[in-house]
Motif scaffolding. Structure first.
Motif, PDB file in Angstrom:
ATOM      1  N   ILE A 149     -11.528  32.749   5.280  1.00  0.00           N
ATOM      2  CA  ILE A 149     -11.115  32.106   6.528  1.00  0.00           C
ATOM      3  C   ILE A 149     -12.136  32.425   7.607  1.00  0.00           C
ATOM      4  O   ILE A 149     -12.834  33.447   7.533  1.00  0.00           O
ATOM      5  CB  ILE A 149      -9.698  32.584   6.940  1.00  0.00           C
ATOM      6  CG1 ILE A 149      -9.116  31.692   8.033  1.00  0.00           C
ATOM      7  CG2 ILE A 149      -9.734  34.037   7.385  1.00  0.00           C
ATOM      8  CD1 ILE A 149      -7.653  31.936   8.296  1.00  0.00           C
ATOM      9  N   SER A 150     -12.258  31.548   8.599  1.00  0.00           N
ATOM     10  CA  SER A 150     -13.208  31.747   9.689  1.00  0.00           C
ATOM     11  C   SER A 150     -12.570  32.532  10.826  1.00  0.00           C
ATOM     12  O   SER A 150     -11.345  32.649  10.920  1.00  0.00           O
ATOM     13  CB  SER A 150     -13.712  30.395  10.200  1.00  0.00           C
ATOM     14  OG  SER A 150     -12.649  29.655  10.779  1.00  0.00           O
ATOM     15  N   SER A 151     -13.428  33.057  11.692  1.00  0.00           N
ATOM     16  CA  SER A 151     -12.924  33.833  12.827  1.00  0.00           C
ATOM     17  C   SER A 151     -12.136  32.953  13.795  1.00  0.00           C
ATOM     18  O   SER A 151     -11.147  33.394  14.398  1.00  0.00           O
ATOM     19  CB  SER A 151     -14.085  34.507  13.557  1.00  0.00           C
ATOM     20  OG  SER A 151     -15.024  33.533  14.010  1.00  0.00           O
ATOM     21  N   SER A 152     -12.550  31.676  13.960  1.00  0.00           N
ATOM     22  CA  SER A 152     -11.815  30.779  14.864  1.00  0.00           C
ATOM     23  C   SER A 152     -10.420  30.486  14.323  1.00  0.00           C
ATOM     24  O   SER A 152      -9.464  30.354  15.090  1.00  0.00           O
ATOM     25  CB  SER A 152     -12.601  29.476  15.051  1.00  0.00           C
ATOM     26  OG  SER A 152     -12.819  28.825  13.810  1.00  0.00           O
ATOM     27  N   SER A 153     -10.278  30.398  12.990  1.00  0.00           N
ATOM     28  CA  SER A 153      -8.952  30.172  12.410  1.00  0.00           C
ATOM     29  C   SER A 153      -8.053  31.384  12.616  1.00  0.00           C
ATOM     30  O   SER A 153      -6.849  31.252  12.886  1.00  0.00           O
ATOM     31  CB  SER A 153      -9.078  29.858  10.920  1.00  0.00           C
ATOM     32  OG  SER A 153      -9.798  28.660  10.703  1.00  0.00           O
ATOM     33  N   VAL A 154      -8.639  32.577  12.480  1.00  0.00           N
ATOM     34  CA  VAL A 154      -7.872  33.796  12.736  1.00  0.00           C
ATOM     35  C   VAL A 154      -7.368  33.822  14.178  1.00  0.00           C
ATOM     36  O   VAL A 154      -6.218  34.166  14.455  1.00  0.00           O
ATOM     37  CB  VAL A 154      -8.718  35.044  12.439  1.00  0.00           C
ATOM     38  CG1 VAL A 154      -8.001  36.307  12.885  1.00  0.00           C
ATOM     39  CG2 VAL A 154      -9.040  35.120  10.951  1.00  0.00           C
ATOM     40  N   GLU A 155      -8.245  33.423  15.098  1.00  0.00           N
ATOM     41  CA  GLU A 155      -7.855  33.411  16.518  1.00  0.00           C
ATOM     42  C   GLU A 155      -6.725  32.422  16.779  1.00  0.00           C
ATOM     43  O   GLU A 155      -5.790  32.717  17.536  1.00  0.00           O
ATOM     44  CB  GLU A 155      -9.068  33.071  17.373  1.00  0.00           C
ATOM     45  CG  GLU A 155      -8.832  33.196  18.863  1.00  0.00           C
ATOM     46  CD  GLU A 155     -10.084  32.941  19.667  1.00  0.00           C
ATOM     47  OE1 GLU A 155     -10.091  33.291  20.862  1.00  0.00           O
ATOM     48  OE2 GLU A 155     -11.054  32.395  19.111  1.00  0.00           O
ATOM     49  N   ARG A 156      -6.779  31.242  16.153  1.00  0.00           N
ATOM     50  CA  ARG A 156      -5.715  30.249  16.348  1.00  0.00           C
ATOM     51  C   ARG A 156      -4.390  30.738  15.772  1.00  0.00           C
ATOM     52  O   ARG A 156      -3.316  30.515  16.343  1.00  0.00           O
ATOM     53  CB  ARG A 156      -6.125  28.918  15.701  1.00  0.00           C
ATOM     54  CG  ARG A 156      -7.142  28.123  16.507  1.00  0.00           C
ATOM     55  CD  ARG A 156      -7.231  26.696  16.000  1.00  0.00           C
ATOM     56  NE  ARG A 156      -7.783  26.640  14.645  1.00  0.00           N
ATOM     57  CZ  ARG A 156      -9.071  26.520  14.363  1.00  0.00           C
ATOM     58  NH1 ARG A 156      -9.961  26.471  15.353  1.00  0.00           N
ATOM     59  NH2 ARG A 156      -9.488  26.462  13.120  1.00  0.00           N
ATOM     60  N   ILE A 157      -4.449  31.413  14.618  1.00  0.00           N
ATOM     61  CA  ILE A 157      -3.219  31.953  14.022  1.00  0.00           C
ATOM     62  C   ILE A 157      -2.628  33.024  14.929  1.00  0.00           C
ATOM     63  O   ILE A 157      -1.407  33.072  15.151  1.00  0.00           O
ATOM     64  CB  ILE A 157      -3.512  32.514  12.628  1.00  0.00           C
ATOM     65  CG1 ILE A 157      -3.894  31.377  11.669  1.00  0.00           C
ATOM     66  CG2 ILE A 157      -2.317  33.286  12.082  1.00  0.00           C
ATOM     67  CD1 ILE A 157      -4.381  31.845  10.327  1.00  0.00           C
ATOM     68  N   TRP A 158      -3.474  33.879  15.481  1.00  0.00           N
ATOM     69  CA  TRP A 158      -2.988  34.909  16.397  1.00  0.00           C
ATOM     70  C   TRP A 158      -2.301  34.287  17.617  1.00  0.00           C
ATOM     71  O   TRP A 158      -1.269  34.777  18.076  1.00  0.00           O
ATOM     72  CB  TRP A 158      -4.145  35.805  16.837  1.00  0.00           C
ATOM     73  CG  TRP A 158      -4.514  36.840  15.825  1.00  0.00           C
ATOM     74  CD1 TRP A 158      -3.811  37.183  14.713  1.00  0.00           C
ATOM     75  CD2 TRP A 158      -5.668  37.666  15.847  1.00  0.00           C
ATOM     76  NE1 TRP A 158      -4.469  38.185  14.022  1.00  0.00           N
ATOM     77  CE2 TRP A 158      -5.606  38.501  14.697  1.00  0.00           C
ATOM     78  CE3 TRP A 158      -6.766  37.781  16.689  1.00  0.00           C
ATOM     79  CZ2 TRP A 158      -6.583  39.443  14.397  1.00  0.00           C
ATOM     80  CZ3 TRP A 158      -7.749  38.722  16.401  1.00  0.00           C
ATOM     81  CH2 TRP A 158      -7.657  39.545  15.262  1.00  0.00           C
ATOM     82  N   LYS A 159      -2.875  33.215  18.145  1.00  0.00           N
ATOM     83  CA  LYS A 159      -2.284  32.569  19.320  1.00  0.00           C
ATOM     84  C   LYS A 159      -0.922  31.973  19.004  1.00  0.00           C
ATOM     85  O   LYS A 159      -0.014  32.001  19.836  1.00  0.00           O
ATOM     86  CB  LYS A 159      -3.229  31.492  19.856  1.00  0.00           C
ATOM     87  CG  LYS A 159      -4.457  32.044  20.560  1.00  0.00           C
ATOM     88  CD  LYS A 159      -5.324  30.926  21.114  1.00  0.00           C
ATOM     89  CE  LYS A 159      -6.528  31.493  21.850  1.00  0.00           C
ATOM     90  NZ  LYS A 159      -7.394  30.421  22.397  1.00  0.00           N
ATOM     91  N   ARG A 160      -0.771  31.410  17.807  1.00  0.00           N
ATOM     92  CA  ARG A 160       0.521  30.835  17.434  1.00  0.00           C
ATOM     93  C   ARG A 160       1.600  31.902  17.334  1.00  0.00           C
ATOM     94  O   ARG A 160       2.780  31.641  17.592  1.00  0.00           O
ATOM     95  CB  ARG A 160       0.404  30.081  16.104  1.00  0.00           C
ATOM     96  CG  ARG A 160      -0.214  28.700  16.227  1.00  0.00           C
ATOM     97  CD  ARG A 160       0.099  27.855  15.011  1.00  0.00           C
ATOM     98  NE  ARG A 160      -0.565  28.318  13.810  1.00  0.00           N
ATOM     99  CZ  ARG A 160      -1.791  27.950  13.424  1.00  0.00           C
ATOM    100  NH1 ARG A 160      -2.474  27.090  14.172  1.00  0.00           N
ATOM    101  NH2 ARG A 160      -2.311  28.404  12.320  1.00  0.00           N
ATOM    102  N   TYR A 161       1.209  33.097  16.963  1.00  0.00           N
ATOM    103  CA  TYR A 161       2.162  34.195  16.823  1.00  0.00           C
ATOM    104  C   TYR A 161       2.129  35.141  18.034  1.00  0.00           C
ATOM    105  O   TYR A 161       2.726  36.208  17.987  1.00  0.00           O
ATOM    106  CB  TYR A 161       1.871  34.993  15.551  1.00  0.00           C
ATOM    107  CG  TYR A 161       2.251  34.271  14.276  1.00  0.00           C
ATOM    108  CD1 TYR A 161       3.480  34.484  13.684  1.00  0.00           C
ATOM    109  CD2 TYR A 161       1.386  33.365  13.682  1.00  0.00           C
ATOM    110  CE1 TYR A 161       3.838  33.826  12.506  1.00  0.00           C
ATOM    111  CE2 TYR A 161       1.727  32.701  12.509  1.00  0.00           C
ATOM    112  CZ  TYR A 161       2.949  32.930  11.930  1.00  0.00           C
ATOM    113  OH  TYR A 161       3.303  32.276  10.769  1.00  0.00           O
ATOM    114  N   HIS A 162       1.415  34.746  19.083  1.00  0.00           N
ATOM    115  CA  HIS A 162       1.324  35.539  20.319  1.00  0.00           C
ATOM    116  C   HIS A 162       0.775  36.948  20.039  1.00  0.00           C
ATOM    117  O   HIS A 162       1.290  37.946  20.531  1.00  0.00           O
ATOM    118  CB  HIS A 162       2.691  35.638  21.002  1.00  0.00           C
ATOM    119  CG  HIS A 162       3.318  34.309  21.267  1.00  0.00           C
ATOM    120  ND1 HIS A 162       2.849  33.434  22.225  1.00  0.00           N
ATOM    121  CD2 HIS A 162       4.375  33.679  20.672  1.00  0.00           C
ATOM    122  CE1 HIS A 162       3.593  32.342  22.243  1.00  0.00           C
ATOM    123  NE2 HIS A 162       4.521  32.459  21.300  1.00  0.00           N
TER     124      HIS A 162
END
Length: 351
Positions: free
Chosen positions: A101-114
């Motif tokens: 997975i890419s770092s941008s995808s990790v960041e988006r997942i983190w944002k969805r889960y706050h």
């Protein structure tokens, strides 16, 4: 009337107009819609009645390239296991778990889960430990200990309404025919209840006037004593005892006067933030909607906004957490005496 009710009324009006005119084309032209839109509304009305005209809630789309749910759960679990890892290090570590997975995808997942920053991940870790008895590893315990000092704390100590009030002079601008306009602002640090009054000068008399005219009568009506005032070192606030109107007024009413350090306006941050809120939400809007010819006219609209600010507007600060300032004043557990709305008069132009 809500936007949904207005939209429903518009649809019913279209059906009624077409029936009265017996001409669908003319009705659609008068209402500014297409005939296809009319037939769609008519079909939904014949099938389900008025309830069929309500807007349907749409489910959020599921993107085809979104990370699968099970992978997201594994990433969240790994993020809580290593809460200090950033978005750039996470993909490198997840490769050993079989997750590409890419770092941008990790960041988006983190944002969805706050969980987009380290502090939020640590708070989530503490919450799981408290609620579910989650066993913490040595790495997690060390991370919590290192960041224990970063928990936001109250930088101004205020025990109850009236304990500490902040006051400041804010230069609003210039009105043709009136001159420079100054706003005297007073904010209660306990519940962010604010007062504002406009003047054409910046003097000790004006600084004392808002307290005598607005602040003191309000608190006296509810037997709430004002203990201390916090101001900057401006000439309208500081002077020599009985020769200074503002200092004299504070001495008469037994109010302590504290001053911030020179060059440290953030110490008086409550009223500075209040000034910014009034500027952005009232003055910047009002001066583009209306031409003011007098100070009294502007003061009337400012009073209306202050009613909205204190009685209707939820505040997101760490003291209120979504409450309105009046709710804090009405709290029986913190007030010296229970307050009621009966003692507070709304402006005549407030609905």
């Amino acid at each position: 009337m809500t936007p949904q009710e207005m939209l429903l009324k518009h649809k019913l009006s279209l059906l009624q107009l077409a029936e009265q005119l017996q001409n669908i084309r003319a009705a659609c032209k008068m209402m500014g819609v297409s005939r296809q839109h009319y037939y769609d509304i008519k079909e939904r009305f014949e099938q389900a009645g008025v309830s069929g005209l309500h807007e349907k809630e749409r489910q959020p789309p599921r993107m085809p390239n979104q990370t699968p749910q099970d992978i997201e759960e594994r990433i969240i679990e790994y993020s809580l296991k290593h809460p200090t890892y950033g978005k750039d290090r996470m993909p490198l570590q997840l490769r050993f778990e079989g997750i590409i997975i890419s770092s941008s995808s990790v960041e988006r997942i983190w944002k969805r889960y706050h969980l987009e920053n380290r502090f939020k991940r640590l708070l989530k870790l503490e919450e799981l430990h408290k609620q579910q008895g989650m066993i913490l590893s040595d790495e997690q315990i060390q991370a919590l200990l290192e960041h224990v000092g970063q928990v936001p704390v109250e930088h101004v100590f205020s025990r109850y309404p009236g304990y500490l009030l902040c006051q400041d002079t804010f230069e609003v601008g210039h009105i043709k025919g009136v001159g420079k306009i100054y706003m005297q602002a007073v904010v209660d640090t306990y519940g962010s209840f604010g007062f504002a009054k406009l003047y054409t000068s910046k003097m000790p008399t004006t600084a004392a006037d808002i307290l005598i005219d607005r602040v003191l009568p309000f608190y006296m009506a509810f037997d709430i004593p004002i203990r201390r005032m916090l101001t900057d070192n401006g000439g309208e606030f500081c002077g020599k005892g009985f020769k200074h109107d503002y200092e004299l007024m504070l001495q008469i009413f037994g109010i302590e006067h504290s001053r911030i350090r020179v060059g440290m306006p953030q110490t008086n941050g409550f009223v500075e933030r209040f000034n910014r809120t009034v500027l952005e939400e009232f003055f910047c809007v009002a001066f583009r909607k209306k031409w003011y010819y007098s100070l009294e006219e502007l003061q009337t609209d400012l009073d209306t906004f202050m009613w909205h600010y204190n009685f209707q507007r939820p505040h997101s600060g760490y003291r209120l957490n979504g409450k309105r300032p009046i709710e804090v004043l009405l709290d029986k557990t913190t007030c010296p005496k229970r307050l009621t709305y009966d003692k507070i008069d709304a402006p005549t132009n407030v609905e």
